[in-house]
Design a protein around this motif. Sequence first.
Motif, short mmCIF file in Angstrom:
data_model
loop_
_atom_site.label_atom_id
_atom_site.label_comp_id
_atom_site.label_asym_id
_atom_site.label_seq_id
_atom_site.Cartn_x
_atom_site.Cartn_y
_atom_site.Cartn_z
N ALA A 25 -3.91 8.97 1.93
CA ALA A 25 -2.65 9.41 2.36
C ALA A 25 -2.40 9.07 3.99
O ALA A 25 -3.32 9.02 4.70
N ILE A 26 -1.26 9.07 4.42
CA ILE A 26 -0.94 8.78 5.72
C ILE A 26 0.08 9.95 6.19
O ILE A 26 0.97 10.35 5.49
N LYS A 27 -0.51 10.92 7.15
CA LYS A 27 0.01 11.93 7.43
C LYS A 27 0.69 12.91 6.58
O LYS A 27 1.60 13.41 6.35
N SER A 30 1.28 10.38 0.39
CA SER A 30 0.57 9.66 -0.43
C SER A 30 0.90 7.92 -0.19
O SER A 30 2.11 7.94 -0.32
N ALA A 31 -0.08 7.38 0.16
CA ALA A 31 0.37 5.78 0.44
C ALA A 31 -0.26 4.95 -0.45
O ALA A 31 0.03 3.95 -0.84
N VAL A 32 -1.51 5.62 -1.03
CA VAL A 32 -2.14 4.51 -2.20
C VAL A 32 -2.40 5.69 -3.04
O VAL A 32 -2.93 6.77 -2.67
N GLY A 49 1.72 -7.58 -4.08
CA GLY A 49 2.58 -6.77 -3.99
C GLY A 49 3.37 -6.94 -2.45
O GLY A 49 3.07 -7.59 -1.53
N GLU A 50 4.50 -6.28 -2.31
CA GLU A 50 5.27 -6.29 -1.26
C GLU A 50 4.85 -5.62 0.06
O GLU A 50 4.02 -4.70 -0.19
N SER A 51 5.34 -5.98 1.01
CA SER A 51 4.98 -5.21 2.35
C SER A 51 5.08 -3.85 2.30
O SER A 51 6.07 -3.39 1.85
N GLY A 52 4.21 -3.04 2.62
CA GLY A 52 4.19 -1.75 2.58
C GLY A 52 3.64 -1.06 1.28
O GLY A 52 3.76 0.27 1.17
N CYS A 53 3.45 -1.81 0.39
CA CYS A 53 3.11 -1.26 -1.01
C CYS A 53 1.48 -0.40 -0.93
O CYS A 53 1.20 0.16 -1.61
N GLY A 54 0.78 -0.89 0.17
CA GLY A 54 -0.30 -0.04 0.07
C GLY A 54 -1.75 -1.00 0.14
O GLY A 54 -2.82 -0.61 -0.17
N LYS A 55 -1.29 -2.37 0.19
CA LYS A 55 -2.59 -3.46 -0.21
C LYS A 55 -3.64 -3.24 0.98
O LYS A 55 -4.80 -2.98 0.75
N SER A 56 -3.09 -3.33 2.26
CA SER A 56 -4.26 -3.16 3.51
C SER A 56 -4.85 -1.93 3.67
O SER A 56 -6.00 -1.77 3.80
N LEU A 57 -4.23 -0.74 3.11
CA LEU A 57 -4.91 0.64 3.30
C LEU A 57 -5.76 0.64 2.17
O LEU A 57 -6.72 1.16 2.39
N THR A 58 -5.56 0.07 1.01
CA THR A 58 -6.74 -0.06 -0.25
C THR A 58 -7.84 -0.71 0.48
O THR A 58 -8.87 -0.28 0.32
N LEU A 66 -10.26 2.63 7.74
CA LEU A 66 -8.81 3.28 7.81
C LEU A 66 -8.44 3.85 9.17
O LEU A 66 -9.27 4.26 10.00
N PRO A 67 -7.17 3.54 9.30
CA PRO A 67 -6.75 4.18 10.80
C PRO A 67 -6.81 5.54 11.03
O PRO A 67 -7.04 6.30 10.00
N ASP A 68 -6.87 6.21 12.23
CA ASP A 68 -6.67 7.59 12.26
C ASP A 68 -5.88 8.44 11.53
O ASP A 68 -6.18 9.54 11.15
N VAL A 69 -4.55 7.78 11.26
CA VAL A 69 -3.47 8.72 10.76
C VAL A 69 -3.85 8.64 9.31
O VAL A 69 -2.94 9.52 8.55
N ALA A 70 -4.55 7.85 8.80
CA ALA A 70 -4.75 7.79 7.31
C ALA A 70 -6.06 8.40 6.88
O ALA A 70 -7.25 8.55 7.56
N ASP A 286 10.31 3.77 0.76
CA ASP A 286 9.57 3.74 1.92
C ASP A 286 8.54 5.36 1.30
O ASP A 286 9.00 5.81 0.67
N LEU A 287 7.29 5.09 2.07
CA LEU A 287 6.60 6.45 1.84
C LEU A 287 7.21 7.65 1.68
O LEU A 287 6.80 8.40 0.48
N ALA A 288 8.12 8.05 2.59
CA ALA A 288 8.85 9.32 2.48
C ALA A 288 9.63 9.55 1.23
O ALA A 288 9.78 10.61 0.97
N1 LIG Z 1 -1.84 3.05 11.33
C1 LIG Z 1 -0.49 3.39 10.26
N2 LIG Z 1 0.30 4.36 10.76
C2 LIG Z 1 1.13 4.91 10.08
N3 LIG Z 1 1.69 4.33 8.64
C3 LIG Z 1 0.98 3.46 8.31
C4 LIG Z 1 -0.36 2.81 9.10
N4 LIG Z 1 -0.93 1.97 8.37
C5 LIG Z 1 -0.05 1.94 7.08
N5 LIG Z 1 0.84 2.68 7.32
C6 LIG Z 1 1.95 2.76 6.25
O1 LIG Z 1 1.53 2.96 5.02
C7 LIG Z 1 1.88 2.05 3.73
C8 LIG Z 1 1.27 0.95 3.40
O2 LIG Z 1 0.89 0.22 4.30
P1 LIG Z 1 -0.07 -0.96 4.11
O3 LIG Z 1 -1.51 -0.90 3.04
O4 LIG Z 1 -0.46 -1.64 5.41
O5 LIG Z 1 0.70 -1.98 3.18
P2 LIG Z 1 0.75 -3.53 2.90
O6 LIG Z 1 -0.45 -4.17 3.45
O7 LIG Z 1 0.78 -3.54 1.33
O8 LIG Z 1 1.80 -4.26 3.50
C9 LIG Z 1 3.17 1.50 4.50
O9 LIG Z 1 4.40 2.58 4.44
C10 LIG Z 1 2.86 1.52 6.14
O10 LIG Z 1 3.92 1.74 6.85
#
Ligand SMILES: Nc1ncnc2c1ncn2[C@@H]1O[C@H](COP(=O)(O)OP(=O)(O)O)[C@@H](O)[C@H]1O
Lengths: 338, 333
Positions: A25-27, A30-32, A49-58, A66-70, A286-288
């Motif tokens: 979760a981001i703030k 749910s992001a993933v 997947g497309e930008s923002g779908c949660g690949k990097s967070l996974t 994970l960054p602090d907000v996640a 988007d997330l929201a």
């Molecule tokens: N450090 C962060 N702060 C706020 N939102 C974030 C942060 N990292 C990722 N997100 C949000 O989480 C969602 C998934 O991000 P991410 O995993 O980076 O996507 P991808 O790698 O698939 O492009 C996006 O909506 C992104 O904006």
Amino acid sequence: MIASPNLSSVGAAAPLFEVERLSVAIKGLSAVEDVSFAINAGQTMALVGESGCGKSLTALAIVGLLPDVAERRHGTVRLMDHLLSELAPESLRAMRGTAVSMIFQEPAASLNPLMRVGEQVAETLVVHGRATRPEARATALGLLAAVGIPDPEIRARQYPFELSGGMCQRVMIAIALVAQPKLLIADEPTTALDVTIQAQILDLLRRLRAEHNTTLLLITHDMGVVSDIADKVCVMYAGRIVEEADVEALFERQYHPYTRLLLRTIPTLDGRRKTLLPTIRGNVPDLAGWPKGCRFAPRCPLADSRCALDAPPLVALDSDPQRKSACWHAEKVMERIR
Amino acid sequence: MTTPAGRPARRDALLLSVRGLKVYFPVRNGSLGSASNSLRAVDDLNFDIAAGETLALVGESGCGKSTTGNAILGLVDRTAGRILLDGREIGGRSREARRPLCRDVQIIFQDPFSALDPRRPVGESVGEALFLQDGLRGAALSRRVGSLLEQVGLPASGAARYPDEFSGGQRQRLVIARALALEPLLIVCDEPTSALDVSIRSQILNLLSDLQERLGLAYLFISHDLLTVRHVADRIAVMYLGHIVEEGPLEQVFEASRHPYTQALLSAIPLPDPKQQRQRRAPPLPGDPPSSIAPPAGCPFVTRCPDAEPQCRRTPPPLTRRADGRKLACFVR
Ligand SMILES: Nc1ncnc2c1ncn2[C@@H]1O[C@H](COP(=O)(O)OP(=O)(O)O)[C@@H](O)[C@H]1O
Ligand SMILES: Nc1ncnc2c1ncn2[C@@H]1O[C@H](COP(=O)(O)OP(=O)(O)OP(=O)(O)O)[C@@H](O)[C@H]1O
Ligand code: SF4
Ligand SMILES: [Mg+2]
Ligand SMILES: [Mg+2]
């Protein structure tokens, strides 16, 4: 050896790496959500997947970066007989150097700008106990040569800004390889690179796999890269995996409308030119604003009232148990979307 | 198609000619120790674009594609060369020479997020040129802005909303609407879809081709996505280190490229089809492009070329027209 909970259930045939029901979760949003997959030893899996779908967070959740907000809400991550998701931060950090390594999209940004690249490789060698300080320089040069850096003696003395993007990515890979990790996670490793340089890096990754049997989790949004290097693919959309398959099977037949449509919108080398391309209506949410029910429903030509209410789980298909799809109408996709 | 008087109505008529275009940027400290103290972003470029056609400009990062587009728009100073639109020199110092730039040639950039003023309703951004150049006001202006929005597939009522209420794809539509306001003849599209979600790209590509069909627009289409280029372009020019190395009709270049760099570039595209891709995968072209500050003395590609001969190291090969109609800059092929 790193202490980790004993997993009696892990048999000889178990996959090398397994993620189960991972949610991030981001703030509070749910992001993933409930991401599960497994990779066998020596296999390459693409998470696409497309930008923002949660690949990097996974990926970041897997390696505990994970960054602090996640925040990881739940889920287990297992590599061999280590439960990464249960490890204390220090133990996980030790694992990151040894059993699992990660490389990122922006190679220059992941290197220390103030340190010569040869020293950065040597430093990693020393930290991981792979070489003593006097040996480290020579070993580092060997690693730089192994990842295909020309004139390694000269390059080793340069700073990241003096190297091209492709060379920085090679240095990153050299650093990631120091510990000879079992699992290499590469987050869009070629997205910032030109196609001829991308081909070099993909070639290098392929060679690593052949020589060291490295298991690779490759994150990308490029179906060409997937076709080039993956054995198996998980397709993500809006925080969830919507389809999973072996790579050839996926391109032959799609059981999720999103995968089907996405593949059809991409121009090919032998398609008819100058035609109107197939499109996917609407926008990536988007997330929201993630829809209830199936997240693809607002854009899906097959959606019905059930889709808008209930989220379809990712399950194996009755008709084709090798395949998984998260769609209520999986069996109708090929016939209904032409 | 409506064409105001004095504009070339015929498709295929010569529209833009670029002759001997050079753009050199000064380099502050010659850290590479060479005698040259400039970066040759674009070095002696020659090409034409006909009315209604799409010429793609492809090549690797830093090879000078955007600089070429920017030079046509007068957004960077040229070091040398002439740019003729419909036979008239554009982008000179005089007001008369600059006039066509405001009207007949427009540009769409990669990033639709930074392209619109976040503090103004989008209708104001889209209609700005109509207000400033054509003096349109009030209801006439709103009507025209509304019809521009509809032309790009957005509701006319969107004019009152702000950029952050639009998605990436919608913003790129707004940027396109703004570019269309003064009824240009040529639009430079600099990576118009690369910042967009993959699932949105085909919408924008279709919009561009639909507008071309209806309005007879010519495009200089800058992209590193070669599969997209193959789909949209009529002709293609391949750049390397500030030079065009091969230019020709799209099919000719894609099906039978002759320059060793074009061949390497085309074979490096990973095809979105595992069976095809695994069959055709060739050993990658080694090396990196050299620096544009210290380019090789001879052919720009000589440092990576598998076919290089001694003369390639001495003199740069000129871009010459070959028997099959294409242009090629190579001594060996
Ligand atoms: N450090 C962060 N702060 C706020 N939102 C974030 C942060 N990292 C990722 N997100 C949000 O989480 C969602 C998934 O991000 P991410 O995993 O980076 O996507 P991808 O790698 O698939 O492009 C996006 O909506 C992104 O904006
Ligand atoms: N304003 C400037 N000042 C100095 N150098 C510049 C400037 N603009 C571009 N350059 C340099 O000119 C060369 C060509 O740049 P250009 O932006 O035209 O490349 P490009 O082909 O569009 O690349 P990309 O695919 O990365 O967009 C590069 O070496 C770049 O660093
Ligand atoms: S579950 Fe329904 S909305 Fe979702 S992809 Fe399948 S058909 Fe479309
Ligand atoms: Mg990412
Ligand atoms: Mg550019």
